[in-house]
Design a protein around this motif. Sequence first.
Motif, PDB file in Angstrom:
ATOM      1  N   LYS A  43      12.867  -3.083 -13.368  1.00 55.99           N
ATOM      2  CA  LYS A  43      11.861  -2.617 -12.776  1.00 55.99           C
ATOM      3  C   LYS A  43      10.853  -3.518 -12.094  1.00 55.99           C
ATOM      4  O   LYS A  43      10.399  -2.842 -10.956  1.00 55.99           O
ATOM      5  N   GLU A  44      10.649  -4.822 -12.643  1.00 55.80           N
ATOM      6  CA  GLU A  44       9.763  -5.572 -11.888  1.00 55.80           C
ATOM      7  C   GLU A  44      10.267  -5.805 -10.523  1.00 55.80           C
ATOM      8  O   GLU A  44       9.852  -6.179  -9.478  1.00 55.80           O
ATOM      9  N   GLU A  45      11.832  -6.355 -10.574  1.00 57.64           N
ATOM     10  CA  GLU A  45      12.229  -6.832  -9.358  1.00 57.64           C
ATOM     11  C   GLU A  45      12.306  -5.489  -8.225  1.00 57.64           C
ATOM     12  O   GLU A  45      12.418  -5.717  -6.910  1.00 57.64           O
ATOM     13  N   ALA A  46      12.748  -4.290  -8.815  1.00 60.08           N
ATOM     14  CA  ALA A  46      12.421  -3.369  -7.769  1.00 60.08           C
ATOM     15  C   ALA A  46      11.332  -3.138  -7.095  1.00 60.08           C
ATOM     16  O   ALA A  46      10.802  -2.922  -5.937  1.00 60.08           O
ATOM     17  N   HIS A  47      10.130  -3.140  -8.068  1.00 59.62           N
ATOM     18  CA  HIS A  47       8.861  -3.230  -7.509  1.00 59.62           C
ATOM     19  C   HIS A  47       8.434  -4.284  -6.625  1.00 59.62           C
ATOM     20  O   HIS A  47       7.826  -3.804  -5.640  1.00 59.62           O
ATOM     21  N   ARG A  48       8.838  -5.345  -6.766  1.00 60.31           N
ATOM     22  CA  ARG A  48       8.501  -6.564  -6.058  1.00 60.31           C
ATOM     23  C   ARG A  48       9.176  -6.210  -4.633  1.00 60.31           C
ATOM     24  O   ARG A  48       8.667  -6.467  -3.465  1.00 60.31           O
ATOM     25  N   GLU A  49      10.726  -5.838  -4.590  1.00 53.31           N
ATOM     26  CA  GLU A  49      11.317  -5.709  -3.427  1.00 53.31           C
ATOM     27  C   GLU A  49      10.795  -4.579  -2.492  1.00 53.31           C
ATOM     28  O   GLU A  49      10.274  -4.394  -1.615  1.00 53.31           O
ATOM     29  N   SER A  50      10.265  -3.434  -3.313  1.00 53.06           N
ATOM     30  CA  SER A  50       9.865  -2.250  -2.630  1.00 53.06           C
ATOM     31  C   SER A  50       8.406  -2.701  -1.925  1.00 53.06           C
ATOM     32  O   SER A  50       7.991  -2.190  -0.695  1.00 53.06           O
ATOM     33  N   LEU A  51       7.466  -3.456  -2.607  1.00 46.95           N
ATOM     34  CA  LEU A  51       6.159  -3.876  -1.966  1.00 46.95           C
ATOM     35  C   LEU A  51       6.577  -4.793  -0.864  1.00 46.95           C
ATOM     36  O   LEU A  51       5.933  -4.556   0.234  1.00 46.95           O
ATOM     37  N   ALA A  52       7.554  -5.692  -0.929  1.00 49.80           N
ATOM     38  CA  ALA A  52       7.962  -6.475   0.105  1.00 49.80           C
ATOM     39  C   ALA A  52       8.245  -5.732   1.377  1.00 49.80           C
ATOM     40  O   ALA A  52       8.026  -5.831   2.728  1.00 49.80           O
ATOM     41  N   ILE A  53       9.258  -4.622   1.109  1.00 46.14           N
ATOM     42  CA  ILE A  53       9.489  -3.661   2.291  1.00 46.14           C
ATOM     43  C   ILE A  53       8.363  -3.072   2.812  1.00 46.14           C
ATOM     44  O   ILE A  53       8.275  -3.081   4.068  1.00 46.14           O
ATOM     45  N   ALA A  54       7.480  -2.405   1.881  1.00 49.39           N
ATOM     46  CA  ALA A  54       6.537  -1.703   2.425  1.00 49.39           C
ATOM     47  C   ALA A  54       5.471  -2.586   3.153  1.00 49.39           C
ATOM     48  O   ALA A  54       4.713  -2.001   4.201  1.00 49.39           O
TER      49      ALA A  54
END
Length: 80
Positions: A43-54
């Motif tokens: 969950k932490e990694e998915a959140h980190r990646e989604s923020l990086a993309i956004a």
Amino acid sequence: MRSSTQPKKTSQQKVKEHRERLRAQGLRPVQFWLPDVNSKEFKEEAHRESLAIANSPTEADDQAFIDSISDFDDSVDETR
């Protein structure tokens, strides 16, 4: 029906016979290892990646590309 003189099959025997029937149908077992989507790390990694993309300067172009290659069926009524 099983007679009372025959021993009960073990779980291991039942599984073996089930797999043999499946193999006889031309199937083979395949094992997949997938990320545990419920884990804290995932969950932490998915959140980190989604923020990086956004927050990426190319986010709009990236999203346009994803939309262009996605298979959307516009005739589906999404209100159901």
